[in-house]
Design an enzyme around this catalytic site. Structure first.
Site, short mmCIF file in Angstrom:
data_model
loop_
_atom_site.label_atom_id
_atom_site.label_comp_id
_atom_site.label_asym_id
_atom_site.label_seq_id
_atom_site.Cartn_x
_atom_site.Cartn_y
_atom_site.Cartn_z
CD GLU A 69 -2.48 1.21 2.76
OE1 GLU A 69 -2.03 0.48 3.69
OE2 GLU A 69 -3.41 2.01 2.92
CG HIS A 126 -27.07 -7.31 -33.16
ND1 HIS A 126 -27.99 -8.02 -32.43
CD2 HIS A 126 -26.28 -6.67 -32.25
CE1 HIS A 126 -27.76 -7.83 -31.14
NE2 HIS A 126 -26.73 -7.01 -31.00
#
Lengths: 430, 430
Positions: free
Chosen positions: A327, A420
């Site tokens: 971290e 489509h």
């Protein structure tokens, strides 16, 4: 005793793997409790919030006292010393300046086919900020969570913070005022997360919830993910200090203990190529612990999770750093930038001996909400982008559509999606 | 019959709220199965993968056949028609060009206090891409997931795709080759997600997993989140078409059916201020359904989840759009940009009558992986940033530290974190 590993030892790989996989918290058992609390708040709204606050925080509220009034916030600000308010304002201004640089750009381009495309960023409509109560109630975290949201342009920032037995932290309320928080509620736990996600009679729902909390808060955030966005689930904090013989062992010891004092589950690791430095740091940690107010917590963290990694060559050890994905990473070496440039995984890097992590925790400018528990491999610290979302944009004219139609219809056909394809071809028969 | 609502009706608010809260999938019951599968893969590695693939995909594998060989991919590419490969390359090139514009910038600035700060973006070290098998095995999705990762600079892209009874989709493998996927494994389901997250003897773990999948895949992704990063959990696809009297009803009907043919849980909504257009669209949907290969799916989706919202004024209806937060939003009006500029929540916007969503699904350039189920309120479509992470950087010299020390130490003291304060002050006593 902290763990000691030397990468010239035969058993180093084994010890390092154990360090990586050490679990520093267990929270599975609280998931059911969090689920029950969320269901209750969804079903009963304010009444459930009031009941849980009475039970968990020993505080009796009514719907109209769930919210902290502006007068109460005024009084809290008045109760803070001018020096402290000035320090808070220094932090606010520096954090805001840094985060303003993160505002993302929109894009809109017309390409050679005549098709226009791009994207547009917009702020999330409402954000909830969880602030823990009791000893973990940090005004600096209010700033770090609220300021990027404000810079992003979030029009409604809602803070929840439990006040056990009614005890409020005036500086937390002052930070909320300073950062531009719009509403503050004196609730906490999984019930506060549920209220933010689903709303109650008094509290309108938000679209995203950020901020650290205990295991119940983390479990509740995980549960409401999807209904709302959440930030990462924060684990215990951690620091890796990489140092060579040029580093000051007393400074390193101070930094390791600054991390360790957070929480008995916090983790402080020193990696060095200098065995003498390692020994001096260990001595300095013991000496400094003696005069530390939170010696109990820091000592236990150092003993249970602290580690000293002695390596033959710091540059060669970069893969170990990337596996730890710390971290916080302090690099206190002769050429810190060179080493930093080799490292892929770290939440935040503090360069050189005059950049203790604590400066970044408060007033450096970068965010102190950072990925824990090795998640810097795939995620970033909190930023302005976490409070915005990107809408993609596309515009074809008749000619652009004609240019793209063959490829689109062939692919649609190949995927078995004839409707489509038809939605494209129907527009070509003019 | 699709839902019909008119915002001049007294019961509109109620009907709209029902539309928003309608659940289109249930997946809670599969969570336990996914958890068991993950535990098995963690415990037994390749052996578990092989057992599940035999059971769920009716395919018997050995550790050395888990991976699809380069020769098999060569053969798949050779099996595709040149026209189809060319269409795929058109799509690839346009998607890459669009996504290159998203590469984020690093930043490094020295401020007036002499403090240097900034950030650095880096690619995630390894990414897993889930590709569904069977009818939902879409080469376009391979491109849409892999290309942003490639543009981000991810050095290792791993694809998993189940091949029930050994049936592979050559175009999916061709898309993987074209997009630069590094490794392909013929596994799927929760077991594939577990293998990517934790690794097995044959498959090295990745740091993030993206891509759509069924309920088991979604549950597994939710479970491994934290161990690795994940993208959003995709729900059924949805489109909102906003149209005025200038729009062509046949084109709109084609677009609504293109959405509906995906899945019986897909959702197609028309919002218009023109009752005559609404009626014509409904008629056109019925007519076009008659000749659609996937009429069964599209018809059921339209009947169960389709909706027509008649509103008095499209601009005044923008708050409804923001509450729906549609994945796909087509605006087919006289001034589509004007309306688009008022809308906060949408995954992707398609502007004007010549931009059917299907163009964006394949070759427009923007990503087709978009936030579903109202999550466009707080999240964005897939992009290059999803495959990178930001490391913040901070560097103080002695003078910068001295300038920031008072505010930092006061705040540390106020938070009861004396070791934080000491890590700053110890550096000032030189």
């Amino acid at each position: 005793m902290p763990i000691r590993l030397d990468d010239r030892d035969a058993r180093f790989a084994e010890g390092f793997a154990a360090l990586l996989s050490a679990k520093r918290e267990v929270s599975e058992e609280v998931d059911r409790v969090a689920a029950d609390i969320i269901a209750e708040v969804r079903a009963r709204g304010d009444a459930a919030l009031i009941a849980y606050t009475s039970r968990f925080d020993a505080l009796d509220l009514a719907p109209r006292t769930l919210r902290v009034s502006e007068a109460e916030i005024d009084a809290a600000v008045a109760a803070c010393s001018p020096e402290l308010l000035e320090a808070l304002e220094t932090a606010r201004a520096r954090i805001e300046t840094y985060h303003r640089r993160q505002k993302p750009e929109d894009s809109w381009v017309k390409d050679e086919a005549g098709v226009e495309s791009g994207w547009r960023w917009s702020a999330i409509e409402a954000v909830g900020l969880y602030v823990p109560g009791g000893t973990a109630s940090y005004p600096s975290s209010v700033l770090m969570n609220a300021i990027p949201a404000k810079v992003a342009g979030v029009p409604r920032i809602v803070m929840v913070a439990p006040t056990p037995r009614g005890e409020t932290n005036p500086l937390v309320l002052a930070a909320a005022r300073l950062a531009g928080v719009d509403e503050v509620y004196r609730i906490g736990g999984a019930q506060a997360v549920a209220a933010l996600a689903y709303g109650t009679e008094t509290i309108a729902p938000v679209a995203k919830i950020v901020g650290p909390g205990n295991a119940y808060v983390a479990a509740a955030k995980r549960r409401v993910f999807g209904q709302v966005g959440i930030d990462m689930i924060a684990g215990p904090s951690e620091v890796l200090v990489i140092a060579d013989r040029t580093a000051n062992p007393d400074w390193i010891a101070a930094d390791l203990l600054a991390q360790a004092e957070h929480d008995v589950s916090a983790q402080s690791i020193l990696m060095t190529d200098d065995a003498a430095l390692a020994a001096e740091v260990e001595k300095a940690v013991a000496a400094q612990l003696a005069t530390l107010p939170r010696a109990g917590i820091a000592g236990k963290s150092w003993q249970d999770f602290g580690a000293i990694l002695l390596v033959a060559d710091l540059e060669a050890a970069v893969p170990l750093v990337d596996r730890l994905a710390p971290e916080h990473l302090e690099i206190i070496t002769e050429h810190p930038e060179r080493l930093a440039g080799l490292i892929r995984n770290a939440g935040a890097i503090f360069l050189g001996g005059h950049t203790p992590e604590a400066i970044g925790d408060y007033v450096g400018g970068p965010n102190h909400v950072l990925p824990t528990a090795r998640s810097a491999r795939f995620s970033s610290g909190l930023g302005v982008g976490d409070f915005m979302k990107r809408t993609s944009l596309l515009k074809c004219g008749p000619e652009g559509l004609r240019r793209l139609a063959p490829a689109a219809t062939q692919l649609a056909e190949a995927e078995g999606l004839q409707a489509h394809g038809r939605s494209v071809t129907i527009r070509l028969n003019l």
